[in-house]
Scaffold this motif. Structure first.
Motif, PDB file in Angstrom:
ATOM      1  N   SER B  45       0.828  -1.207   0.000  1.00 30.69           N
ATOM      2  CA  SER B  45       0.000   0.000   0.000  1.00 30.69           C
ATOM      3  C   SER B  45       0.861   1.255   0.000  1.00 30.69           C
ATOM      4  O   SER B  45       0.581   2.215  -0.727  1.00 30.69           O
ATOM      5  CB  SER B  45      -0.901   0.029   1.236  1.00 30.69           C
ATOM      6  N   ASP B 178      -5.683  -0.575  -4.668  1.00 30.97           N
ATOM      7  CA  ASP B 178      -5.122  -1.137  -3.437  1.00 30.97           C
ATOM      8  C   ASP B 178      -6.110  -2.140  -2.839  1.00 30.97           C
ATOM      9  O   ASP B 178      -7.064  -1.754  -2.178  1.00 30.97           O
ATOM     10  CB  ASP B 178      -4.809  -0.024  -2.432  1.00 30.97           C
ATOM     11  N   GLU B 179      -5.867  -3.399  -3.084  1.00 31.37           N
ATOM     12  CA  GLU B 179      -6.750  -4.473  -2.615  1.00 31.37           C
ATOM     13  C   GLU B 179      -8.225  -4.112  -2.783  1.00 31.37           C
ATOM     14  O   GLU B 179      -8.965  -4.053  -1.806  1.00 31.37           O
ATOM     15  CB  GLU B 179      -6.451  -4.793  -1.139  1.00 31.37           C
TER      16      GLU B 179
HETATM   17 MG   LIG Z   1      -2.176  -2.563   2.226  1.00 36.26          MG
END
Ligand SMILES: [Mg+2]
Ligand SMILES: Nc1ncnc2c1ncn2[C@@H]1O[C@H](COP(=O)(O)OP(=O)(O)OP(=O)(O)O)[C@@H](O)[C@H]1O
Lengths: 315, 257
Positions: B45, B178-179
């Motif tokens: 991240s 991000d995910e």
């Molecule tokens: Mg992360």
């Protein structure tokens, strides 16, 4: 989920049949509470009665002054003082709150010093100080600071009337309290909101005004309402600096005619009217900003929208 | 170099004393889909957030479309950079879309208003024009009929699709994810991955941090495995998933596959 709960309660309604009698529930009597209720009622009625029939409380004088022109002028000044100093106070509060949350330690320290000083000294002292500002600065001028040339100058005593001193004192003091309220509001907003704004290239100011503050309102409004109601009454302090508000004019009247209690009653009745109106307004505004208590009709409509309760099917 | 969408050289980032990025080198070509995998806390991240300057970096260089991100040359010496003016940082961010794990939609705005926010307030688009564009984008992510719903009235998958539309509204040249499906119920993951797959097919350059190995295998052109702030291994998905060369990659894959 909603449909499930309705189903369960429906099942309960369908069934009542023969079980109804056996399942009846009654309240347990509470004799202690009855005694308390009776005593409290008796005491309140007796108190109201003695006050109302008291010959020293001149109802005729109260009636005479309640809508007196002088009183109404004072009332109008009180309303003006409250509204203006709340508006200026919230502007100051937002600025100070943003400074307190800034990355710069200098801005943070200045903002903290502001709240420290104006919350730490009595408002009464601040009001008298502003009213006597001329003792410290006999002239006020606009120009280059630190002894540079001045463009315009005024005599401080001409500028700082009782009303202006009252506004300065009330607004600046209110700003210190609002700063804390606004800061708590801003901090209640998920930091991800700021990042989402930044990620689409929004400026700090746009993020604050369009994203953060609207969401902070939910947290800001209840204490703001309390501050407003409190301010309606706090304005009475300006009577010490000839603020011409409701309290000042009431005082002037009773100093002339000695009807002290009657005129205090007149003022109190108006203060109660103002605070009651403000409380009702607060109630409605809070309900509008609190999603937990959105009117049932709107919640139901939201649930009826296609696809809302059937999340899985949408996939 | 100019035909790269993103280029990173020696990117380092510290939080306090802990170095969470220890010299990252990376190149992403136009239209490429890069998936980033790795254990929790490996810095995925943080790296993504450095790419649009949501985080400052302590060393290294990041270029997007040939332009140095977040910093500019300062003074005569090659080695010193200074942070750019906020206005320039914002201009750079406009062309880099970002999709967050927890969506971060604006809850006080409807779906269509969320998508319009950037075009109207940042690009200064006319309201009607922005609204038309936003409707098209919502249609593209399959949510034309949800335009006037508030985020709270949408499922997680729908919210994330609105978030993708919001990022696309700025016409980015690079999309960072991000995910994007980690906060979703399993049955909603598919709809979001579907939208991302379509986006990849349309030629969008994408960097995707993900735990969805199936998606990475199918859509990614390249996969990098990160651990402890460094890129341990990079390669085509069929290679990296079936014959990981590195021990740590093997260990990680054996836990997630
Ligand atoms: Mg992360
Ligand atoms: N703002 C911060 N302040 C201090 N430490 C941070 C901050 N953000 C991240 N870290 C630390 O940096 C390291 C890398 O975090 P990062 O979120 O980049 O990992 P990640 O690979 O994305 O993990 P995950 O898979 O759990 O999302 C972690 O050890 C984390 O605790």
């Amino acid at each position: 989920m909603n449909t499930e709960t309705t189903d369960v309660s429906k099942a309960g309604v369908v069934e009542p049949g023969g079980g109804e009698l056996a399942l009846r529930v009654t309240r347990r009597p509470r004799p202690g509470r009855w005694v308390a209720v009776a005593l409290a009622t008796l005491f309140t009625v007796w108190l109201a009665y003695t006050v109302i029939i008291n010959p020293n409380l001149h109802w005729d004088v109260i009636a005479e002054y309640q809508f007196d022109g002088v009183i109404l002028n004072g009332l109008w000044v009180t309303v003006q003082l409250t509204l203006i100093s709340m508006v200026v106070g919230i502007v100051i509060g937002v600025v100070i709150a943003v400074m307190q949350l800034s990355e710069s330690p200098v801005l943070r320290i200045i903002a903290s010093a502001y709240t420290w000083f104006f919350r730490g000294t009595p408002l009464l002292v601040q009001l008298i100080f502003w009213f006597n500002l001329a003792l410290l600065f006999p002239v006020i001028s606009i120009g280059i600071p630190f002894d540079g040339p001045k463009l315009i100058e005024w005599q401080t005593n001409m500028v700082i009337t009782g009303f202006v001193a009252a506004l300065l004192g009330l607004s600046i003091n209110e700003g210190a309290y609002m700063a804390e309220i606004v800061r708590a509001g801003i901090q209640s907003v998920d930091p991800g909101q700021r990042e989402a704004g930044e990620s689409i290239g929004m400026s700090n100011r746009k993020i604050l005004t369009r994203i953060i503050l609207p969401q902070a309102m939910r947290v800001i409004i209840p204490p703001f309402g309390n501050q407003f109601i409190s301010m309606l009454k706090t304005t009475s302090l300006v009577s010490v600096i000839a603020g011409a508000d409701l309290m000042t004019v009431s005082q002037h009247l009773y100093l002339a005619n000695f009807e002290v209690i009657a005129l205090l009653m007149v003022a109190s009745i108006w203060y109660l009217v103002l605070t009651t109106v403000a409380s009702v307004a607060q109630h409605f505004i809070e309900r509008r900003y609190n999603p937990g208590t959105t009117p049932v009709r709107r919640r139901v409509l939201a649930n009826l929208r296609p696809g809302h309760t059937t999340k899985g099917a949408a996939a | 170099m100019t035909d790269l969408v993103l280029r990173a050289r020696g990117v380092r980032k510290k939080f306090g004393d802990i170095e969470v990025l220890r010299g990252i080198d990376l190149e992403v070509r136009p239209g490429e889909v890069l998936c980033v995998i790795g254990p929790s806390g490996s810095g995925k991240s943080t790296l993504l957030r450095c790419f649009n300057h949501l985080e400052r970096i302590d060393a290294g260089r990041i270029w997007v479309n040939g332009e140095l991100i977040g910093y500019e040359q300062h003074g005569a010496s090659e080695g010193t950079l200074r942070e750019r003016r906020p206005r320039d940082v914002r201009r750079q961010r406009e062309r880099i879309g970002m999709v967050f794990q927890r969506f971060h939609l604006f809850p006080h705005r409807t779906a269509v208003q969320n998508v319009m926010e950037g075009p109207v307030t940042v690009k200064g688009l006319k309201w009607a024009h922005a609204q038309r564009q936003a409707s098209e984008l919502l249609d593209r992510v399959g949510l034309a009929d949800r335009a006037d719903h508030y985020p709270a009235q949408l499922s997680g998958g729908q919210q994330q699709r609105v978030a993708i539309a919001r990022a696309l509204a700025m016409e980015p040249t690079l999309m960072l994810f991000d995910e994007p499906t980690s906060a979703l119920d399993p049955e909603l993951v598919g709809e979001v991955l579907g939208v991302m797959r379509d986006l990849a097919r349309s030629g969008m350059t994408m960097i995707v941090v993900t735990h969805e190995m199936g998606f990475a295998r199918e859509v990614a052109d390249r996969v990098i495995f990160m651990d402890e702030g460094a890129v341990v291994e990079a390669g085509r998905p069929d290679e990296l998933f079936t014959q990981p060369r590195h021990e740590r990659t093997q260990a990680f894959l054996s836990t997630v596959l």
